[in-house]
Design an enzyme around this catalytic site. Sequence first.
Site, PDB file in Angstrom:
ATOM      1  N   ASN A   4       0.839  -1.204   0.000  1.00 61.98           N
ATOM      2  CA  ASN A   4       0.000   0.000   0.000  1.00 61.98           C
ATOM      3  C   ASN A   4       0.871   1.251   0.000  1.00 61.98           C
ATOM      4  O   ASN A   4       0.368   2.358   0.117  1.00 61.98           O
ATOM      5  CB  ASN A   4      -0.904   0.011   1.241  1.00 61.98           C
ATOM      6  CG  ASN A   4      -2.048  -0.970   1.081  1.00 61.98           C
ATOM      7  OD1 ASN A   4      -2.743  -0.963   0.071  1.00 61.98           O
ATOM      8  ND2 ASN A   4      -2.226  -1.840   2.074  1.00 61.98           N
ATOM      9  N   HIS A  52       4.901   5.268  -2.507  1.00 67.34           N
ATOM     10  CA  HIS A  52       6.269   5.623  -2.882  1.00 67.34           C
ATOM     11  C   HIS A  52       6.977   4.434  -3.550  1.00 67.34           C
ATOM     12  O   HIS A  52       7.623   4.566  -4.583  1.00 67.34           O
ATOM     13  CB  HIS A  52       7.029   6.070  -1.630  1.00 67.34           C
ATOM     14  CG  HIS A  52       8.471   6.330  -1.866  1.00 67.34           C
ATOM     15  ND1 HIS A  52       8.921   7.484  -2.453  1.00 67.34           N
ATOM     16  CD2 HIS A  52       9.560   5.575  -1.617  1.00 67.34           C
ATOM     17  CE1 HIS A  52      10.240   7.435  -2.547  1.00 67.34           C
ATOM     18  NE2 HIS A  52      10.650   6.283  -2.043  1.00 67.34           N
ATOM     19  N   LYS A  53       6.813   3.248  -2.939  1.00 61.26           N
ATOM     20  CA  LYS A  53       7.439   2.043  -3.506  1.00 61.26           C
ATOM     21  C   LYS A  53       6.849   1.734  -4.885  1.00 61.26           C
ATOM     22  O   LYS A  53       7.563   1.360  -5.808  1.00 61.26           O
ATOM     23  CB  LYS A  53       7.186   0.835  -2.595  1.00 61.26           C
ATOM     24  CG  LYS A  53       7.993   0.827  -1.307  1.00 61.26           C
ATOM     25  CD  LYS A  53       7.767  -0.511  -0.611  1.00 61.26           C
ATOM     26  CE  LYS A  53       8.348  -0.567   0.773  1.00 61.26           C
ATOM     27  NZ  LYS A  53       8.002  -1.830   1.464  1.00 61.26           N
ATOM     28  N   PHE A  80      14.317   7.465   5.695  1.00 59.13           N
ATOM     29  CA  PHE A  80      13.285   7.107   6.672  1.00 59.13           C
ATOM     30  C   PHE A  80      13.825   5.969   7.536  1.00 59.13           C
ATOM     31  O   PHE A  80      14.972   5.533   7.372  1.00 59.13           O
ATOM     32  CB  PHE A  80      11.984   6.695   5.968  1.00 59.13           C
ATOM     33  CG  PHE A  80      12.058   5.354   5.284  1.00 59.13           C
ATOM     34  CD1 PHE A  80      12.774   5.195   4.100  1.00 59.13           C
ATOM     35  CD2 PHE A  80      11.424   4.236   5.817  1.00 59.13           C
ATOM     36  CE1 PHE A  80      12.846   3.957   3.477  1.00 59.13           C
ATOM     37  CE2 PHE A  80      11.494   2.988   5.199  1.00 59.13           C
ATOM     38  CZ  PHE A  80      12.205   2.857   4.017  1.00 59.13           C
ATOM     39  N   GLY A  81      13.002   5.473   8.426  1.00 58.21           N
ATOM     40  CA  GLY A  81      13.398   4.320   9.254  1.00 58.21           C
ATOM     41  C   GLY A  81      14.723   4.563   9.971  1.00 58.21           C
ATOM     42  O   GLY A  81      14.909   5.575  10.635  1.00 58.21           O
ATOM     43  N   ASP A  92       9.918  -7.632   1.701  1.00 57.21           N
ATOM     44  CA  ASP A  92      10.059  -7.391   3.133  1.00 57.21           C
ATOM     45  C   ASP A  92      11.510  -7.021   3.389  1.00 57.21           C
ATOM     46  O   ASP A  92      12.408  -7.544   2.720  1.00 57.21           O
ATOM     47  CB  ASP A  92       9.660  -8.621   3.958  1.00 57.21           C
ATOM     48  CG  ASP A  92       9.305  -8.242   5.393  1.00 57.21           C
ATOM     49  OD1 ASP A  92       8.953  -7.064   5.640  1.00 57.21           O
ATOM     50  OD2 ASP A  92       9.390  -9.107   6.285  1.00 57.21           O
ATOM     51  N   THR A  93      11.716  -6.106   4.320  1.00 53.05           N
ATOM     52  CA  THR A  93      13.057  -5.600   4.610  1.00 53.05           C
ATOM     53  C   THR A  93      13.321  -5.621   6.097  1.00 53.05           C
ATOM     54  O   THR A  93      12.410  -5.374   6.892  1.00 53.05           O
ATOM     55  CB  THR A  93      13.190  -4.130   4.118  1.00 53.05           C
ATOM     56  OG1 THR A  93      13.056  -4.107   2.700  1.00 53.05           O
ATOM     57  CG2 THR A  93      14.534  -3.531   4.486  1.00 53.05           C
ATOM     58  N   ARG A 113      17.202  -2.299  -1.035  1.00 49.83           N
ATOM     59  CA  ARG A 113      15.981  -2.320  -1.850  1.00 49.83           C
ATOM     60  C   ARG A 113      16.316  -2.061  -3.311  1.00 49.83           C
ATOM     61  O   ARG A 113      15.812  -2.737  -4.201  1.00 49.83           O
ATOM     62  CB  ARG A 113      14.955  -1.305  -1.339  1.00 49.83           C
ATOM     63  CG  ARG A 113      13.592  -1.477  -2.024  1.00 49.83           C
ATOM     64  CD  ARG A 113      12.483  -0.643  -1.422  1.00 49.83           C
ATOM     65  NE  ARG A 113      12.342  -0.840  -0.003  1.00 49.83           N
ATOM     66  CZ  ARG A 113      12.846  -0.058   0.934  1.00 49.83           C
ATOM     67  NH1 ARG A 113      13.474   1.058   0.595  1.00 49.83           N
ATOM     68  NH2 ARG A 113      12.701  -0.337   2.195  1.00 49.83           N
TER      69      ARG A 113
HETATM   70  P1  ITT Z   1       5.089  -1.969   3.853  1.00 50.49           P
HETATM   71  O1  ITT Z   1       3.826  -1.182   4.017  1.00 50.49           O
HETATM   72  O2  ITT Z   1       5.521  -2.031   2.419  1.00 50.49           O
HETATM   73  O3  ITT Z   1       5.074  -3.338   4.514  1.00 50.49           O
HETATM   74  P2  ITT Z   1       7.126  -1.334   5.882  1.00 50.49           P
HETATM   75  O4  ITT Z   1       7.326  -0.061   6.610  1.00 50.49           O
HETATM   76  O5  ITT Z   1       6.801  -2.558   6.667  1.00 50.49           O
HETATM   77  O6  ITT Z   1       6.165  -1.071   4.632  1.00 50.49           O
HETATM   78  P3  ITT Z   1       9.528  -2.659   4.976  1.00 50.49           P
HETATM   79  O7  ITT Z   1       9.003  -4.021   5.195  1.00 50.49           O
HETATM   80  O8  ITT Z   1      10.190  -2.361   3.684  1.00 50.49           O
HETATM   81  O9  ITT Z   1       8.461  -1.524   5.117  1.00 50.49           O
HETATM   82  O10 ITT Z   1      10.576  -2.334   6.140  1.00 50.49           O
HETATM   83  C1  ITT Z   1      10.380  -2.664   7.509  1.00 50.49           C
HETATM   84  C2  ITT Z   1      11.056  -1.631   8.381  1.00 50.49           C
HETATM   85  O11 ITT Z   1      12.484  -1.656   8.161  1.00 50.49           O
HETATM   86  C3  ITT Z   1      10.624  -0.191   8.108  1.00 50.49           C
HETATM   87  O12 ITT Z   1       9.484   0.163   8.836  1.00 50.49           O
HETATM   88  C4  ITT Z   1      11.856   0.607   8.528  1.00 50.49           C
HETATM   89  O13 ITT Z   1      11.869   0.796   9.934  1.00 50.49           O
HETATM   90  C5  ITT Z   1      13.005  -0.340   8.178  1.00 50.49           C
HETATM   91  N1  ITT Z   1      13.541  -0.023   6.835  1.00 50.49           N
HETATM   92  C6  ITT Z   1      13.190  -0.647   5.672  1.00 50.49           C
HETATM   93  N2  ITT Z   1      13.853  -0.115   4.643  1.00 50.49           N
HETATM   94  C7  ITT Z   1      14.625   0.872   5.156  1.00 50.49           C
HETATM   95  C8  ITT Z   1      15.529   1.797   4.596  1.00 50.49           C
HETATM   96  O14 ITT Z   1      15.768   1.831   3.282  1.00 50.49           O
HETATM   97  N3  ITT Z   1      16.140   2.656   5.401  1.00 50.49           N
HETATM   98  C9  ITT Z   1      15.915   2.648   6.728  1.00 50.49           C
HETATM   99  N4  ITT Z   1      15.056   1.829   7.335  1.00 50.49           N
HETATM  100  C10 ITT Z   1      14.426   0.932   6.566  1.00 50.49           C
END
Ligand code: ITT
Length: 192
Positions: A7, A10-11, A149-150, A67-68, A179
């Site tokens: 959802n 941006h992605k 972010f994150g 997933d990350t 990513r």
């Molecule tokens: P979805 O709605 O797509 O699930 P999400 O926030 O869960 O979004 P991800 O699964 O890609 O996104 O990543 C999980 C967490 O990992 C995300 O909330 C961030 O805290 C961290 N993260 C992911 N990619 C990052 C990045 O490029 N830089 C910094 N933190 C990142």
Amino acid sequence: MIVFATNNAHKLEELQQMLGDEMEIRGLSQIGCTEDVPETADTLEGNARMKADYVKEHYGLDCFADDTGLEIDALHGAPGVFSARYGGVAHDSDRNIERVLREMEGVPIEQRTARFRTIICLMQGDSCHMFEGRVEGRILTERHGEGGFGYDSIFQPIEGDGRTFGEMAPEEKNAISHRGRAVAQLVNYLLG
Ligand code: ITT
């Protein structure tokens, strides 16, 4: 047409740009999927697979999901699959970072190694393909930079000039990021 099980607008936009006119991508809302897609596995691979399976099963469409996680060696791989909610509240980056910094207090720089890992699971017809992108780096002792972010402001990639992801322009980060690398493999495969 292929569905990206997210959802996150941006992605979606980023992927559509990389794929160009050759393939159309639709997000979850565009296929009428408004329910919460389950993401309860205990690995990144499991979660990506679970999201992709869900779309395939309920909507019968080819799709991919990602997933990350941030894996910190001194914390035995945490926050990993719990990266989004490590501080206790989902998607609260300040709390997530505070917990990481607290748990790493006193850890010397050479032991602050970490990596971001992104897994993409592609379901096409009956076949499933996994792609992985990773970037190695270190967790600093305080935040640097306002970008991204994150965990970007505390992650210093090894390949670079000492700046954190939070201090880089988006294009600079994407060129070496977890990513960016996973997506490049997916795009190569789809357009290959
Ligand atoms: P979805 O709605 O797509 O699930 P999400 O926030 O869960 O979004 P991800 O699964 O890609 O996104 O990543 C999980 C967490 O990992 C995300 O909330 C961030 O805290 C961290 N993260 C992911 N990619 C990052 C990045 O490029 N830089 C910094 N933190 C990142």
